[in-house]
Scaffold this active site. Sequence first.
Site, PDB file in Angstrom:
ATOM      1  N   GLU A  83     -46.474  11.998  55.863  1.00 38.18           N
ATOM      2  CA  GLU A  83     -45.642  10.989  56.506  1.00 38.18           C
ATOM      3  C   GLU A  83     -45.357   9.859  55.517  1.00 38.18           C
ATOM      4  OE1 GLU A  83     -47.682   8.291  59.441  1.00 38.18           O
ATOM      5  OE2 GLU A  83     -48.978  10.040  59.663  1.00 38.18           O
ATOM      6  N   CYS A 120     -49.794  12.391  61.707  1.00 36.27           N
ATOM      7  CA  CYS A 120     -50.993  12.946  61.079  1.00 36.27           C
ATOM      8  C   CYS A 120     -51.280  14.396  61.455  1.00 36.27           C
ATOM      9  CB  CYS A 120     -52.204  12.083  61.432  1.00 36.27           C
ATOM     10  SG  CYS A 120     -52.024  10.364  60.925  1.00 36.27           S
ATOM     11  N   HIS A 244     -59.363  14.192  63.945  1.00 36.71           N
ATOM     12  CA  HIS A 244     -58.486  13.310  63.180  1.00 36.71           C
ATOM     13  C   HIS A 244     -59.169  11.954  63.101  1.00 36.71           C
ATOM     14  CE1 HIS A 244     -55.276  10.799  61.855  1.00 36.71           C
ATOM     15  NE2 HIS A 244     -55.137  10.208  63.038  1.00 36.71           N
TER      16      HIS A 244
END
Length: 445
Positions: A83, A120, A244
């Site tokens: 990203e 993500c 994550h």
Amino acid sequence: MTAVGIDAMEIWTGKLKLDLAETFAPAQGDDPGKYTKGLGLHASSFPDVYEDIVTMAANAAHRLMERKGLEPADIGRIDVATESSFDNSKPVSTYVAGCLEQVYDGDFHHANKGERKFACIAGTQSLDDAYNWIRAGRNRGRAAIVIATDTALYARDDPGEATQGAGAVAMLVDEDPSLVELSTEQGFGSADETDFLKPNQQFPSVDGKRSVNVYLARMREALDDFASQVGDIHPDDYPLIPFHTPFPGMVRKAAALGYRHIIRGTDVEDLVAEEIGHQPMREDFESDDAFRDAIREYTDALTETERYQDWYADTIDPTLEISREVGNWYTGSVHIARAAGLKHAREHGRELDGKQLLVASYGSGAQAEVHAETVVPGWEEEIAQLNIDEQNRKRYNLSFEEYEQIHDVHNHDTNADVEEFTAPDSEFVFDGWGRMGERKYRYVE
């Protein structure tokens, strides 16, 4: 059915370090515990002047290929998840392939290349793409390289500034893997959210409180969806659960809610109930607010039990060891969590052959994915090749003034002229600009 999964992986961290307790906290006038205890972070990694998402990705992929004895002809697919991309058309994977072609006789002209974007979670989505490509029989006996690479930079004085980080994870996806086999079952939780976004801007716009709540809500949905595929889930089923990890403090919240969720109706809940009672049920309360208050109280009490704390110490905490020292790598964060958990297990002699990891990925905007990965016998030899500890030890320790300088270097809106802090050694480096404004790269012996 032939197993497909991650055969090998490599990690490449930015070469600069910002110590949050010793350097960042004093400059901000903050208590160091705000970062080390609250966020659960000790340091952040940053790219040097000659580093960026391409060099980190290419260097991780090069080390991976060299260690596995691969040539370009062995690779049929290169997927990059990021990203932090600097081009809205040309994918980072083409730059990476161009770098690698500088050091190999062959080329990647017949390899499919792409770039994935969903905050993500894109790294996990790229793994899914590679898995499906091989499962469909379209790989012609070749493997895929999946790379998650990011520079997670925030505006100065933004609340997210302390969570910054930079690095890349390269993964080789192939048949008969040497590390983990990916499961066919997946659970998803997805909704149109505006918790974190970058509308034509480099630095993210973040609604911090909302982002935490969206993360937890999507994770719960994904876990429910996964359980609908595999049946009841028990906390003893998974010796490691990589999440994550935007920062370890977030995982503390997610782990508590996840544990509360998966013990419901199990023998573990009955044992815990002897100390703190059974979980509140909505039908026992007159209002949603009263129910939510009771759930919060129960969860707080749950995290204070010895049973929960032992589970967290064994199952969650080992996955955070790398993140604590490097910060948030966006698309790479769940993958360094997997690496950290397996690395800890190897170093402490834990037997994981045939055991399953429960991998929980998330991307703002928002989507979560939960899937299982079976650890393959011989995984210890593969994990032993990681040199992330050595890389972290060799990082240049920035002063706060130097941190301000390197932040300007990687801020697209500034034109900072700063000398490099480290010397490149047998790696790809940024080498200026081309005639059409493209970034150029070369290999330094």
